[in-house]
Design an enzyme around this catalytic site. Sequence first.
Site, short mmCIF file in Angstrom:
data_model
loop_
_atom_site.label_atom_id
_atom_site.label_comp_id
_atom_site.label_asym_id
_atom_site.label_seq_id
_atom_site.Cartn_x
_atom_site.Cartn_y
_atom_site.Cartn_z
N CYS A 126 0.83 -1.20 0.00
CA CYS A 126 0.00 0.00 0.00
C CYS A 126 0.87 1.26 0.00
O CYS A 126 0.59 2.22 -0.71
CB CYS A 126 -0.91 -0.02 1.22
SG CYS A 126 -2.03 1.38 1.28
N CYS A 142 -4.63 -2.38 5.71
CA CYS A 142 -4.34 -1.01 5.30
C CYS A 142 -5.48 -0.43 4.45
O CYS A 142 -5.72 -0.88 3.34
CB CYS A 142 -3.03 -0.99 4.51
SG CYS A 142 -2.58 0.61 3.85
#
Length: 395
Positions: free
Chosen positions: A99, A200
């Site tokens: 991410c 995330c």
Amino acid sequence: MKIVVGLSGGVDSSVTAYLLQQQGHEVVALFMRNWNDASVTLEDECPWIEDSNDALMVAQKLGIPFQVIDMSELYKERIVDYMFAEYEKGRTPNPDVLCNREVKFDVFMKTAMSLGADKVATGHYARVNSTFDESGKEIFHLLAGKDNNKDQSYFLCQLSQDQLSKALFPIGELTKPQVREIAKEIGLVTADKKDSQGLCFIGKVSLPQFLQQQLKPNEGEIVEIFKDSPLFSEEKPEFTSKEEELEFLSRKINYKKSDGKVIGKHQGAQFFTIGQSRGLGIGGHKESCFIVSRDMENNIIFVGEGSHFPGLHKKALKIDNSELHWVREDMKLQNGESMEVMARFRYRQSLQKATIFQFENALYVEFDELQSAIAEGQFASWYIDEELIGSGVIA
């Protein structure tokens, strides 16, 4: 400077925005909406709405511009689809590392720069500074956060020099209690908000639950391998080179059903990872059983009893050159070179003494002590003192 802050709705990014404002910068807050499917979040919670509302309230309190950007399509393509593909192959990816590399410090950063930003700031517990080499080139250094309990440099291990040159981590010099204290003092709504435990940007959802809603169950067998298995009594061969020795030490043992005894069933090898002991539904043992290997082709999970089970431990790991990344490109090893480092292959793992060896096709990390539950697909990272200098995906 004009600085765009990735305002997530948590206390860390909230205090990040405040500190930058106090330093006299022009601060703009952007909230990333990266997941739209509420069906996989924990019951009665829609985290992105709650988080975006909190982020908005913080921005209003600080008097800074606030905007929501929808990156859900990109996130699904670059992070979630990749994650599913890796689990189906029997690997253990880290979505948070991806991410940061693919979303926060790539597309999000480019979006911020298109808005005229000089830098992008996030609420990571890490630090970045720079020095100049002999030719006058600026070298950026990714350093561990001052709070040893919260250091998040590992999650940033795939960032490049270009990405670091535009990144700021203002709370990296602070501890978590100090951050919360600042938030309380100025009356931020996020001061006592719990840290996110979910994936995330997906929110409050457990990984097993998320995988089970996305991947089809497929019943298979759990096979126990025993400590006295001949697989562990092989004499260490004579090696003709260091590379040969490291290949042996980092090798994956290919267990077969006939090597052990069937002791149970599972609902899909893709839902489990190396070193896992919970959720197996195995009884009748003095100690917990740990997953030591997965045969994805035949959908078999292999387990061994006890945390000291020999199949759970390795002295070395391997990273193919195609999966190798140097944060400090100027410190990159050449073929045949080695370097003493401190290394880890999990976020919460304490740094371990190790030596890295570079060969023509792969880099090896040889640890001073045996390491438990090294899994393919995880990121290994290595440090010199406080500085993270490189990383790679475990083969």
